[in-house]
Design a protein around this motif. Sequence first.
Motif, PDB file in Angstrom:
ATOM      1  N   LYS A  74       0.822  -1.085  -0.014  1.00  0.00           N
ATOM      2  CA  LYS A  74       0.009  -0.024  -0.029  1.00  0.00           C
ATOM      3  C   LYS A  74       0.685   1.169   0.058  1.00  0.00           C
ATOM      4  O   LYS A  74       0.358   2.296  -0.700  1.00  0.00           O
ATOM      5  CB  LYS A  74      -1.116   0.004   1.120  1.00  0.00           C
ATOM      6  CG  LYS A  74      -2.046  -0.913   1.167  1.00  0.00           C
ATOM      7  CD  LYS A  74      -3.074  -0.852   2.498  1.00  0.00           C
ATOM      8  CE  LYS A  74      -3.919  -2.098   2.204  1.00  0.00           C
ATOM      9  NZ  LYS A  74      -4.893  -1.960   3.610  1.00  0.00           N
ATOM     10  N   GLY A  75       2.027   1.220   0.870  1.00  0.00           N
ATOM     11  CA  GLY A  75       2.866   2.363   0.657  1.00  0.00           C
ATOM     12  C   GLY A  75       3.390   2.704  -0.424  1.00  0.00           C
ATOM     13  O   GLY A  75       3.662   3.929  -0.865  1.00  0.00           O
ATOM     14  N   GLN A  76       4.020   1.583  -1.241  1.00  0.00           N
ATOM     15  CA  GLN A  76       4.846   2.011  -2.273  1.00  0.00           C
ATOM     16  C   GLN A  76       3.879   2.325  -3.588  1.00  0.00           C
ATOM     17  O   GLN A  76       4.160   3.316  -4.035  1.00  0.00           O
ATOM     18  CB  GLN A  76       5.189   0.578  -2.770  1.00  0.00           C
ATOM     19  CG  GLN A  76       6.384   0.735  -3.991  1.00  0.00           C
ATOM     20  CD  GLN A  76       6.981  -0.688  -4.558  1.00  0.00           C
ATOM     21  OE1 GLN A  76       6.242  -1.328  -5.214  1.00  0.00           O
ATOM     22  NE2 GLN A  76       8.110  -0.849  -3.950  1.00  0.00           N
ATOM     23  N   ALA A  77       2.752   1.501  -3.626  1.00  0.00           N
ATOM     24  CA  ALA A  77       1.994   2.142  -4.574  1.00  0.00           C
ATOM     25  C   ALA A  77       1.368   3.517  -4.281  1.00  0.00           C
ATOM     26  O   ALA A  77       1.223   4.310  -5.136  1.00  0.00           O
ATOM     27  CB  ALA A  77       0.600   1.140  -4.755  1.00  0.00           C
ATOM     28  N   GLY A  78       0.863   3.634  -3.074  1.00  0.00           N
ATOM     29  CA  GLY A  78       0.535   5.144  -2.899  1.00  0.00           C
ATOM     30  C   GLY A  78       1.461   6.199  -3.280  1.00  0.00           C
ATOM     31  O   GLY A  78       1.143   7.280  -3.608  1.00  0.00           O
ATOM     32  N   GLY A  79       2.549   5.990  -2.741  1.00  0.00           N
ATOM     33  CA  GLY A  79       3.782   6.803  -2.783  1.00  0.00           C
ATOM     34  C   GLY A  79       4.120   7.110  -4.361  1.00  0.00           C
ATOM     35  O   GLY A  79       4.400   8.274  -4.619  1.00  0.00           O
ATOM     36  N   MET A  80       3.809   6.046  -5.246  1.00  0.00           N
ATOM     37  CA  MET A  80       3.880   6.160  -6.656  1.00  0.00           C
ATOM     38  C   MET A  80       2.700   6.917  -7.361  1.00  0.00           C
ATOM     39  O   MET A  80       2.942   6.965  -8.496  1.00  0.00           O
ATOM     40  CB  MET A  80       4.534   5.190  -7.191  1.00  0.00           C
ATOM     41  CG  MET A  80       6.053   4.885  -6.494  1.00  0.00           C
ATOM     42  SD  MET A  80       6.721   3.264  -7.617  1.00  0.00           S
ATOM     43  CE  MET A  80       5.564   2.026  -7.159  1.00  0.00           C
ATOM     44  N   ASN A  81       1.705   7.008  -6.740  1.00  0.00           N
ATOM     45  CA  ASN A  81       0.329   7.362  -7.301  1.00  0.00           C
ATOM     46  C   ASN A  81       0.126   6.225  -8.340  1.00  0.00           C
ATOM     47  O   ASN A  81      -0.329   6.786  -9.588  1.00  0.00           O
ATOM     48  CB  ASN A  81       0.422   8.766  -7.797  1.00  0.00           C
ATOM     49  CG  ASN A  81       0.534   9.671  -6.810  1.00  0.00           C
ATOM     50  OD1 ASN A  81       0.010   9.737  -5.844  1.00  0.00           O
ATOM     51  ND2 ASN A  81       1.460  10.924  -7.144  1.00  0.00           N
ATOM     52  N   GLY A  82       0.446   4.967  -7.644  1.00  0.00           N
ATOM     53  CA  GLY A  82       0.192   3.968  -8.905  1.00  0.00           C
ATOM     54  C   GLY A  82      -1.139   2.938  -8.156  1.00  0.00           C
ATOM     55  O   GLY A  82      -1.537   3.299  -7.381  1.00  0.00           O
ATOM     56  N   VAL A  83      -1.389   2.006  -9.047  1.00  0.00           N
ATOM     57  CA  VAL A  83      -2.263   1.290  -8.969  1.00  0.00           C
ATOM     58  C   VAL A  83      -1.828  -0.194  -9.055  1.00  0.00           C
ATOM     59  O   VAL A  83      -1.182  -0.561  -9.974  1.00  0.00           O
ATOM     60  CB  VAL A  83      -3.648   1.036 -10.098  1.00  0.00           C
ATOM     61  CG1 VAL A  83      -4.643   0.113 -10.011  1.00  0.00           C
ATOM     62  CG2 VAL A  83      -4.274   2.714  -9.948  1.00  0.00           C
ATOM     63  N   ILE A  84      -1.950  -1.047  -7.881  1.00  0.00           N
ATOM     64  CA  ILE A  84      -1.749  -2.404  -7.783  1.00  0.00           C
ATOM     65  C   ILE A  84      -2.332  -3.104  -8.888  1.00  0.00           C
ATOM     66  O   ILE A  84      -3.419  -3.532  -8.843  1.00  0.00           O
ATOM     67  CB  ILE A  84      -1.540  -2.888  -6.523  1.00  0.00           C
ATOM     68  CG1 ILE A  84      -1.008  -2.014  -5.502  1.00  0.00           C
ATOM     69  CG2 ILE A  84      -1.089  -4.415  -6.225  1.00  0.00           C
ATOM     70  CD1 ILE A  84      -1.412  -2.459  -4.120  1.00  0.00           C
ATOM     71  N   ARG A  85      -1.475  -3.854  -9.689  1.00  0.00           N
ATOM     72  CA  ARG A  85      -1.971  -4.991 -10.795  1.00  0.00           C
ATOM     73  C   ARG A  85      -2.017  -6.397 -10.309  1.00  0.00           C
ATOM     74  O   ARG A  85      -2.793  -6.945 -10.420  1.00  0.00           O
ATOM     75  CB  ARG A  85      -1.057  -4.741 -12.317  1.00  0.00           C
ATOM     76  CG  ARG A  85      -1.782  -5.760 -12.915  1.00  0.00           C
ATOM     77  CD  ARG A  85      -0.983  -5.810 -14.324  1.00  0.00           C
ATOM     78  NE  ARG A  85       0.035  -4.678 -14.732  1.00  0.00           N
ATOM     79  CZ  ARG A  85       1.126  -4.831 -15.706  1.00  0.00           C
ATOM     80  NH1 ARG A  85       1.603  -5.924 -15.922  1.00  0.00           N
ATOM     81  NH2 ARG A  85       1.553  -3.534 -16.141  1.00  0.00           N
TER      82      ARG A  85
END
Length: 172
Positions: free
Chosen positions: A96-107
């Motif tokens: 969650k932290g990584q995806a949120g920090g990159m403004n990304g969506v977990i595939r």
Amino acid sequence: MNTFRRHCGLLVAALVVSFSPANAEVMADGPGRFTVDIPQPTSRDVKFADTAAGKVKIFILIHDGGTLAHMVGYNDYPAGALTGKDPAIAYEGWAKGQAGGMNGVIRSIVNHQLGEIVGREMIVDIKSQNTVARSRCFIEGDRLYQVMYLGPTGSENSASAVQFLDSFRLQR
């Protein structure tokens, strides 16, 4: 040529938008107790973060190759902070932290085996940058490791991305 780094929950991630060629080199990191075949040149950074578990020391080795980036990082938590805890909780926080920090969506998130350690592998789409991150996370004792490849969307399964990720080995 815009490079930014952001603290992403448990580790730091990098995004890049230019290009430069690089030669890979097997690096042994004694204090980190790992080896990895990473493009050169690399830079190192050390940061500290206050967390609910206490002060965490974050080590980062990164190759910023423009449209491609390769990173290995590890967090040293206070003694006993992760020992005996459910690793699924730490892996969930990392994702969650990584995806949120990159403004990304977990595939996708799947289990990934590294020797005796069952970690996680995650793919995150960063649509605003037409970029993808493929990363792996492993917990050993009170240390959390992350190996990350970032590149153009569609490159996450390239031979060079997989070779980099698969080259990461823990030393005992």
